[in-house]
Motif scaffolding. Structure first.
Motif: not given
Length: 584
Positions: A155-170
């Motif tokens: 769950k932590w890895a999934f949340d981290f990847q999701e936040e990282k993708s959002l961070f890179d897109l903005n």
């Protein structure tokens, strides 16, 4: 195996004997590998029945299997775990005396009735079944804890990847996000600062600041404001007020106020900036914009003109103290390299003839090509060679120990330096400074043919140095000569008064290092020449009185007979041919 197996499990997960900290789930049990295989391997060992007397042996077997199937660092073969085996062996020995029953603080002593009752109903199979169920419960607990840890990690890895993708897109939100994170970290550190050590707290703050710098530097150009034409301030640059400099540098600032601040008009200041531009111009970088040339020159001239400490110069111009110090040395070195050859040079023949005629019109003495004077600049006691820089005259006058360096200058009729010798220790007399100057070497090579340099009584009478009569019982003719020569000497003395009046850093002890002092003093002399050539006057409020520092040589046996004869002839002409003196 019952309670003895539980003891083994407790010892396994609480390895305090090896200095290890107590393991906490899920990190402890997340290091298991192939947990299903371990479970099946261990349970298969305990499917066969065991006798009551083999409880400790069962625990030992459990311990051995756990050692082989786990990755706990305290169970590696590098460590000594014989204390565990000895503990189980002692337990088995104690149990052997009681018919295979383990007696101790973990279990109450079984009565003979309970033992016989167990034997009647098949105690061996009953205890084996009990031991097997207990072992399954322990291992099942291990499996549940490990499964929970694995789910949390996923769950932590999934949340981290999701936040990282959002961070890179903005990318535009990178810097604000880092700022928010940094502020959060600061708030948390402020709360925990009493319980956290200073060294660890400083390291954490430094790491957070470095994260902000990296984020700001790696952000796209649009994030920095360059796309809109308004570059933002870098996060690691301290915000300082530049209001005073921006006001002075504006075209609407009055010229009188500008001259009062920098001891020169704006036109002369711009001339100096244009001359030094190729040497001190710096390029803008991705980290910050370069300091403009006008501001660099202004920092140096303001420091020399006011003599204020660097911390006040820093506040005036909105720069760091170390930056101001570097700018002063940098600009002074540029003045020495670029302006010194242009504005301080010995005059050519035509220029020298003009100077001679001007001095003759002033004093009535022919062939004077310059007026020479030596002054002392107070300094802080140096770390080495203290006795050489000790100034006896200043110490007696000021009633406190004084140290100084010398500045010897030769001026033309306008008070402009034509030769300068800087930096000799303050204990040297005027004639010792003269002997070590480049002017002395030039004159010895025949540069000053048919030319006199007027000097005071601190200098010796030489073929090219003309000094007053210094013996007692002077004649009227000799008095008249001394009076007229004094008029020529006043040119250099007044020039040093204007020099120290313009540049207040020469009036008091300076904090500049001794090795950097000649560069600073040379820059003051060059800037003095620029101001004198451009007609920059020194107001009466800036006038500084120069005290006579000359010392008559105690053993002045040196003298030029030819110059002595020429001096007598000049004195006779002055006295008898109507040049007029106040003495008569």
């Amino acid at each position: 195996m019952g309670q003895l197996a539980q003891l083994a499990v407790k010892l396994l997960i609480s390895p305090r004997s090896h200095g290890q900290t107590r393991f906490q789930p899920p990190h402890t049990f997340g290091i298991y590998k192939n947990s299903h295989h371990h479970f099946s391997t261990i349970t298969s060992k305990f499917q066969r029945p065991s006798s009551p007397s083999s409880s400790s042996s069962t625990a030992l077997l459990l311990l051995q299997l756990m050692m082989e199937s786990t990755d706990f660092p305290f169970l590696n073969h590098e460590f000594d775990y014989t204390h565990l085996l000895n503990l189980f062996q002692d337990a088995e020995n104690l149990g052997g005396a009681g018919g295979g029953n383990f007696s101790g603080p973990f279990k109450r002593q079984r009565t003979s009735e309970e033992t016989s009752e167990d034997d009647e109903v098949g105690g061996d199979s009953f205890e084996a079944a009990a031991d097997g169920s207990t072992l399954r419960e322990v291992l099942a607990s291990f499996m549940l804890i490990e499964e929970k840890a694995r789910e949390d990690n996923e769950k932590w890895a999934f949340d981290f990847q999701e936040e990282k993708s959002l961070f890179d897109l903005n990318p535009r939100k990178r810097a604000p996000s880092i700022n928010d994170y940094y502020q959060t970290q600061l708030d948390s550190y402020c709360i925990d600062q009493l319980s956290e050590s200073p060294a660890r707290r400083s390291a954490s703050l430094a790491a957070a600041g470095a994260t902000m710098v990296v984020s700001a530097d790696n952000s796209p150009k649009g994030d920095r404001g360059e796309r809109s034409g308004n570059p933002t301030r870098r996060l690691w640059v301290k915000d300082r007020s530049k209001d005073w400099w921006e006001q002075v540098n504006s075209p609407n600032f009055p010229d009188s106020e500008f001259k009062r601040a920098f001891r020169m008009s704006r036109a002369t200041f711009n001339l100096i900036c244009d001359e030094l531009d190729p040497a001190i111009t710096k390029k803008n970088t991705t980290l910050r914009e370069a300091i403009p040339v006008h501001q660099r020159v202004a920092v140096c001239i303001w420091r020399l003109a006011t003599g204020e400490p660097l911390r006040l110069v820093s506040k005036k111009f909105g720069l760091g103290i170390s930056t101001c110090h570097k700018l002063v040395l940098e600009v002074c070195n540029a003045i020495r390299d670029i302006l010194l050859p242009k504005f301080v040079q010995w005059p050519g023949d035509d220029r020298l003839n003009l100077i001679k005629s001007e001095f003759e019109a002033l004093s009535g003495i022919p062939n004077i090509g310059g007026s020479m004077y030596t002054t002392h600049i107070p300094i802080i006691a140096p770390k080495s060679g203290v006795s050489a820089y000790y100034n006896k005259r200043h110490t007696e006058r000021n009633q406190k120990t004084s140290y100084s360096v010398t500045v010897q200058g030769v001026m033309d009729h306008r008070g402009v330096f034509t030769d300068v010798s800087i930096g000799w220790p303050g204990s040297y007399s005027d004639d010792q400074v003269l002997e070590r100057s480049t002017l002395f070497k030039k004159a010895s090579s025949g540069l000053l043919q048919d030319t006199f340099v007027a000097g005071n009584t601190g200098y010796p009478l030489m073929d090219w140095v003309l000094v007053p009569y210094s013996h007692k019982n002077l004649t009227w003719t000799q008095h008249a000569f001394n009076e007229k020569l004094e008029e020529a000497l006043n040119v250099s003395k007044e020039a040093f008064c204007r020099l120290k009046g313009r540049w207040a850093c020469l009036q008091k002890r300076t904090e500049v290092k001794l090795q950097d002092l000649p560069v600073i003093l040379g820059a003051c002399c060059v800037l003095h020449n620029v101001c004198e050539i451009k007609g920059e006057e020194v107001g009466p409020e800036l006038r500084f009185e120069v005290l006579d520092d000359e010392v008559i040589p105690e053993n002045s046996i040196r003298g030029s007979p030819r110059t002595a004869q020429a001096r007598d002839q000049i004195a006779h002409n002055i006295f008898h041919h109507g040049h007029g003196t106040a003495f008569l």
